[in-house]
Write a protein that holds these residues in place. Sequence first.
Motif, PDB file in Angstrom:
ATOM      1  N   ILE A   1       0.838  -1.209   0.000  1.00  0.00           N
ATOM      2  CA  ILE A   1       0.000   0.000   0.000  1.00  0.00           C
ATOM      3  C   ILE A   1       0.869   1.254   0.000  1.00  0.00           C
ATOM      4  O   ILE A   1       0.582   2.243  -0.684  1.00  0.00           O
ATOM      5  CB  ILE A   1      -0.946  -0.025   1.219  1.00  0.00           C
ATOM      6  CG1 ILE A   1      -1.945  -1.182   1.094  1.00  0.00           C
ATOM      7  CG2 ILE A   1      -1.691   1.301   1.354  1.00  0.00           C
ATOM      8  CD1 ILE A   1      -2.809  -1.386   2.321  1.00  0.00           C
ATOM      9  N   PHE A   2       1.973   1.229   0.734  1.00  0.00           N
ATOM     10  CA  PHE A   2       2.861   2.393   0.792  1.00  0.00           C
ATOM     11  C   PHE A   2       3.508   2.669  -0.571  1.00  0.00           C
ATOM     12  O   PHE A   2       3.599   3.820  -1.011  1.00  0.00           O
ATOM     13  CB  PHE A   2       3.941   2.147   1.850  1.00  0.00           C
ATOM     14  CG  PHE A   2       4.960   3.242   1.924  1.00  0.00           C
ATOM     15  CD1 PHE A   2       4.642   4.473   2.519  1.00  0.00           C
ATOM     16  CD2 PHE A   2       6.224   3.062   1.387  1.00  0.00           C
ATOM     17  CE1 PHE A   2       5.583   5.475   2.567  1.00  0.00           C
ATOM     18  CE2 PHE A   2       7.152   4.071   1.448  1.00  0.00           C
ATOM     19  CZ  PHE A   2       6.844   5.283   2.048  1.00  0.00           C
ATOM     20  N   LYS A   3       3.918   1.617  -1.277  1.00  0.00           N
ATOM     21  CA  LYS A   3       4.528   1.805  -2.602  1.00  0.00           C
ATOM     22  C   LYS A   3       3.539   2.387  -3.598  1.00  0.00           C
ATOM     23  O   LYS A   3       3.861   3.305  -4.365  1.00  0.00           O
ATOM     24  CB  LYS A   3       5.076   0.468  -3.117  1.00  0.00           C
ATOM     25  CG  LYS A   3       6.318  -0.008  -2.384  1.00  0.00           C
ATOM     26  CD  LYS A   3       6.827  -1.304  -2.998  1.00  0.00           C
ATOM     27  CE  LYS A   3       8.082  -1.793  -2.285  1.00  0.00           C
ATOM     28  NZ  LYS A   3       8.596  -3.059  -2.891  1.00  0.00           N
ATOM     29  N   VAL A   4       2.328   1.859  -3.637  1.00  0.00           N
ATOM     30  CA  VAL A   4       1.321   2.361  -4.578  1.00  0.00           C
ATOM     31  C   VAL A   4       1.004   3.819  -4.290  1.00  0.00           C
ATOM     32  O   VAL A   4       0.884   4.660  -5.197  1.00  0.00           O
ATOM     33  CB  VAL A   4       0.064   1.484  -4.511  1.00  0.00           C
ATOM     34  CG1 VAL A   4      -1.049   2.090  -5.360  1.00  0.00           C
ATOM     35  CG2 VAL A   4       0.375   0.073  -4.992  1.00  0.00           C
ATOM     36  N   THR A   5       0.866   4.147  -2.980  1.00  0.00           N
ATOM     37  CA  THR A   5       0.567   5.541  -2.618  1.00  0.00           C
ATOM     38  C   THR A   5       1.709   6.470  -3.007  1.00  0.00           C
ATOM     39  O   THR A   5       1.496   7.585  -3.512  1.00  0.00           O
ATOM     40  CB  THR A   5       0.306   5.628  -1.113  1.00  0.00           C
ATOM     41  OG1 THR A   5      -0.732   4.704  -0.751  1.00  0.00           O
ATOM     42  CG2 THR A   5      -0.122   7.033  -0.733  1.00  0.00           C
ATOM     43  N   LEU A   6       2.957   6.022  -2.776  1.00  0.00           N
ATOM     44  CA  LEU A   6       4.106   6.848  -3.120  1.00  0.00           C
ATOM     45  C   LEU A   6       4.192   7.104  -4.628  1.00  0.00           C
ATOM     46  O   LEU A   6       4.423   8.236  -5.073  1.00  0.00           O
ATOM     47  CB  LEU A   6       5.388   6.166  -2.632  1.00  0.00           C
ATOM     48  CG  LEU A   6       6.704   6.920  -2.906  1.00  0.00           C
ATOM     49  CD1 LEU A   6       6.685   8.279  -2.219  1.00  0.00           C
ATOM     50  CD2 LEU A   6       7.894   6.086  -2.443  1.00  0.00           C
ATOM     51  N   VAL A   7       3.952   6.063  -5.423  1.00  0.00           N
ATOM     52  CA  VAL A   7       3.995   6.229  -6.881  1.00  0.00           C
ATOM     53  C   VAL A   7       2.896   7.164  -7.353  1.00  0.00           C
ATOM     54  O   VAL A   7       3.086   8.006  -8.233  1.00  0.00           O
ATOM     55  CB  VAL A   7       3.907   4.861  -7.570  1.00  0.00           C
ATOM     56  CG1 VAL A   7       3.723   5.028  -9.066  1.00  0.00           C
ATOM     57  CG2 VAL A   7       5.149   4.035  -7.282  1.00  0.00           C
ATOM     58  N   ALA A   8       1.705   7.050  -6.775  1.00  0.00           N
ATOM     59  CA  ALA A   8       0.607   7.935  -7.156  1.00  0.00           C
ATOM     60  C   ALA A   8       0.923   9.386  -6.816  1.00  0.00           C
ATOM     61  O   ALA A   8       0.641  10.305  -7.602  1.00  0.00           O
ATOM     62  CB  ALA A   8      -0.675   7.488  -6.473  1.00  0.00           C
ATOM     63  N   LEU A   9       1.509   9.631  -5.611  1.00  0.00           N
ATOM     64  CA  LEU A   9       1.869  10.999  -5.234  1.00  0.00           C
ATOM     65  C   LEU A   9       2.925  11.574  -6.176  1.00  0.00           C
ATOM     66  O   LEU A   9       2.873  12.753  -6.563  1.00  0.00           O
ATOM     67  CB  LEU A   9       2.379  11.013  -3.784  1.00  0.00           C
ATOM     68  CG  LEU A   9       1.324  10.729  -2.698  1.00  0.00           C
ATOM     69  CD1 LEU A   9       1.976  10.649  -1.324  1.00  0.00           C
ATOM     70  CD2 LEU A   9       0.239  11.806  -2.708  1.00  0.00           C
ATOM     71  N   VAL A  10       3.913  10.756  -6.570  1.00  0.00           N
ATOM     72  CA  VAL A  10       4.938  11.221  -7.514  1.00  0.00           C
ATOM     73  C   VAL A  10       4.320  11.573  -8.857  1.00  0.00           C
ATOM     74  O   VAL A  10       4.652  12.590  -9.484  1.00  0.00           O
ATOM     75  CB  VAL A  10       6.031  10.159  -7.666  1.00  0.00           C
ATOM     76  CG1 VAL A  10       6.991  10.531  -8.795  1.00  0.00           C
ATOM     77  CG2 VAL A  10       6.807   9.998  -6.367  1.00  0.00           C
ATOM     78  N   ALA A  11       3.361  10.763  -9.323  1.00  0.00           N
ATOM     79  CA  ALA A  11       2.707  11.044 -10.604  1.00  0.00           C
ATOM     80  C   ALA A  11       1.903  12.331 -10.542  1.00  0.00           C
ATOM     81  O   ALA A  11       1.918  13.147 -11.477  1.00  0.00           O
ATOM     82  CB  ALA A  11       1.813   9.870 -10.996  1.00  0.00           C
ATOM     83  N   ILE A  12       1.178  12.548  -9.418  1.00  0.00           N
ATOM     84  CA  ILE A  12       0.387  13.783  -9.286  1.00  0.00           C
ATOM     85  C   ILE A  12       1.303  15.005  -9.234  1.00  0.00           C
ATOM     86  O   ILE A  12       1.035  16.036  -9.872  1.00  0.00           O
ATOM     87  CB  ILE A  12      -0.502  13.692  -8.032  1.00  0.00           C
ATOM     88  CG1 ILE A  12      -1.567  12.590  -8.213  1.00  0.00           C
ATOM     89  CG2 ILE A  12      -1.171  15.025  -7.743  1.00  0.00           C
ATOM     90  CD1 ILE A  12      -2.361  12.298  -6.961  1.00  0.00           C
ATOM     91  N   ALA A  13       2.406  14.913  -8.492  1.00  0.00           N
ATOM     92  CA  ALA A  13       3.335  16.041  -8.410  1.00  0.00           C
ATOM     93  C   ALA A  13       3.970  16.343  -9.771  1.00  0.00           C
ATOM     94  O   ALA A  13       4.120  17.501 -10.173  1.00  0.00           O
ATOM     95  CB  ALA A  13       4.413  15.745  -7.368  1.00  0.00           C
ATOM     96  N   TRP A  14       4.331  15.314 -10.492  1.00  0.00           N
ATOM     97  CA  TRP A  14       4.908  15.493 -11.838  1.00  0.00           C
ATOM     98  C   TRP A  14       3.914  16.167 -12.774  1.00  0.00           C
ATOM     99  O   TRP A  14       4.271  17.058 -13.554  1.00  0.00           O
ATOM    100  CB  TRP A  14       5.332  14.115 -12.369  1.00  0.00           C
ATOM    101  CG  TRP A  14       5.922  14.160 -13.754  1.00  0.00           C
ATOM    102  CD1 TRP A  14       5.280  14.081 -14.930  1.00  0.00           C
ATOM    103  CD2 TRP A  14       7.312  14.311 -14.069  1.00  0.00           C
ATOM    104  NE1 TRP A  14       6.148  14.164 -15.966  1.00  0.00           N
ATOM    105  CE2 TRP A  14       7.434  14.303 -15.469  1.00  0.00           C
ATOM    106  CE3 TRP A  14       8.467  14.428 -13.287  1.00  0.00           C
ATOM    107  CZ2 TRP A  14       8.645  14.415 -16.117  1.00  0.00           C
ATOM    108  CZ3 TRP A  14       9.678  14.542 -13.942  1.00  0.00           C
ATOM    109  CH2 TRP A  14       9.766  14.545 -15.335  1.00  0.00           C
ATOM    110  N   HIS A  15       2.656  15.755 -12.691  1.00  0.00           N
ATOM    111  CA  HIS A  15       1.631  16.322 -13.573  1.00  0.00           C
ATOM    112  C   HIS A  15       1.426  17.806 -13.299  1.00  0.00           C
ATOM    113  O   HIS A  15       1.412  18.631 -14.230  1.00  0.00           O
ATOM    114  CB  HIS A  15       0.324  15.547 -13.383  1.00  0.00           C
ATOM    115  CG  HIS A  15      -0.823  16.138 -14.151  1.00  0.00           C
ATOM    116  ND1 HIS A  15      -0.918  16.033 -15.517  1.00  0.00           N
ATOM    117  CD2 HIS A  15      -1.910  16.845 -13.722  1.00  0.00           C
ATOM    118  CE1 HIS A  15      -2.022  16.652 -15.921  1.00  0.00           C
ATOM    119  NE2 HIS A  15      -2.641  17.134 -14.854  1.00  0.00           N
TER     120      HIS A  15
END
Length: 759
Positions: free
Chosen positions: A741-755
């Motif tokens: 769960i922590f990995k999926v959340t971290l990847v999603a946050l990185v994608a939102i910040a990049w966008h």
Amino acid sequence: MADLKSILSLLILQFIIFALVSASSEEAKEEFNEELLLKPLPDRKVLAHFHFDSRANLSTSNGGYHLHLFPKAIYQLVRYMNYNPCMQAIGNLSSYGDYRRASIFATISSSGRFKSFKARNLRKTIELESFIKMLDQTRLARINVTEFRLQYIANAEKLKIFAQPFHSQFSRVHKFHIREMELSFTQGRWNYERWGSFDPISSSNAKPPGVELWAVFDAPPPKVDALWKNLTHTLSGLFCASVNFLESSTSYSSPEWGFRASSGSLRYGTLPREAVCTENLTPWLKLLPCRDKAGLAELMDRPSIYRGFYHSQRLHLVSSDSASDAVLAIQLEQTLTVVLQPVRQTEAKSFKAISAMQPDWSLSSIFGRKVNKKCVLAKSSNVYLQLDRGLVSQMKNIWVKNMGTNPDDAAFKGAVRNPTFELSDAPDKVIKEVGNVENEESSLLYVFCIEKHAETKPFDLALTWKLPVVWSCSHAPLLANRFLVGSGNERGVIVISLKTINHSQSLVCTDTSEGRCALHINIFQVVPWYVKVYYHTLRIFIDGVIQPATNITTKMRVSPSEDKVSPGMLELALKFPCSMKSAALYLDFDKGFLHINEYPPDANQGFDIPSAVVSFPDFRSSLNFVEDSQPSPLMSRLQERSPTVAYTEVLLVPLTTPDFSMPYNVITITCTIFALYFGSLLNALRRRAGEEERLLKDRANRKLGMLPQILQKLLARLRGKPVDQHQQPSSLPSSTKHKLIFKVTLVALVAIAWHYYFR
């Protein structure tokens, strides 16, 4: 029976003679000549000027498509296009009594004679013999109109004849409406100071580096640009070159009087960076009747030509038609001008003598080949050896010094062995220049006929020097150069320098209309649109002193550049005093910016400004070699009083160029980040660590078998270790779930910040 056979044989013989005579008359309309002019140069080089002349006088009545010598590819550029091989006469007949109507169709051949007649829906008998006779006597093909009207009254009937062509245009037209055209491919720059600048060869065949194309069209001004574009594409495919780049409006200009006198029908374009190679020479040679298999073209060895200091292949086309005689005359002039360095063959001489001695040369040494035979289709095949005026003067001085007497003119001209040099073959005749300036020696021309010299063995003319000779060629009034002043990528100055070669003498007087001597000079210059020239900043210096431009300029035409549409053009007529030693013209300019797609692959090398054309309208160069018979095409060309023209250097302007590696770096880092992002996301979503470990252990146990598994369990119990129990796929440790769960959340946050960062 015998009389009948004799009559038939006579008829057949007469028919054959008539066919041969007609064929010879057709071939007499075409003519081909090949000539080669050799000339020693003062700087120990040799000038070789090949001249091929093809002419055709084609009758437009039969279309003129039967060609024997003239190249068909060139003929198609200016071919006669007869859209109407026959005309149709349409008559409407109306009767005053009962209003009966009839349609009459008459076909007339291209020669104007009556061909056929057909009447449709004719209800009343009409005598048309007079009408047919009139059609037979009328040559409608000679009338250059699109409609011909004829009224005729017969038997109280009014007959109106409308002669209309099958197509919309009946007059003779050309494919590209070319009146005159010249195309040149040049590598190197002509050295006006050492090789001469006041003779027909330098004025007509010294061309700027790269490709130069100009054409005069016989068409209305609105159609000239379209014809120019079609012509560039045709020549590009014909000569395997990038001539089609001249179709863009940013690559050509429309001079009026600076280059040649024209009335809006002239187009001029250059490609200074075009590379010239054997791919351009091969199509050029294919235009010759014998190509390079026989005749003087045999000498055109590719490595020998392209290792020269200068070479320029030129094609000059002139077409003219006569409406009264229905004849289309086409003249094609192909020239190849090469400056070669002979391989030194002199031995057993001191170093000092060798350094001052002209190198010996022969056709086989400078070209690597000999002339085996003449082209059988050529009317004349001659080789000329020209001795310049300065060389003749020095030779006479050496003759007087060695012989002790003044040379007899006849003996001096006919001497194959003289104190200066020796020829391997005796010339057929020697021609002396006439009509020369007083107190100046006349040039000599040795003539060698290939048909006579190549009968027994290949012709290999050789010249061996005996004594060192120093001379100089004829020069124009001023030597023109051009260069850039300034630094940086923002602005600069274009300078055109004019100076006399012999500073001890003043210029020759050419104009005394205003009570003082004046020298007229025309300058034609084209600059690309990204070089913003300020023409109002024109400054003129004479002998280092600035002069008002209005006092020197007699006529000026400026066409300012337009961004990405048209280049800048300057036509300038100047009048200098004859007492001046040097002059300079200064023009300020700014450097523009290009879009990234408009930069060439080698943008860091710089951008080229085409050569400027400097002409002297009052100075005309010619060489009058008078022959007893009709002069050859090359001799006629040398006798023409052509204006003296010189080309300046091509300027290399550095512009501000972007860092072309940045797009690559951005693409690389972007692709890397996206690969890491999607790779981590897919790895986190698809990976099952516990299940993968269980599967690997099951595979390992299956490979070991039952006995090894039992031994492992026994050893584990003896050691007091618990036996590994397989976990179910659905039962995962809580720590593993939290990590996922922590990995999926971290990847999603990185994608939102990049966008949001790039948004």
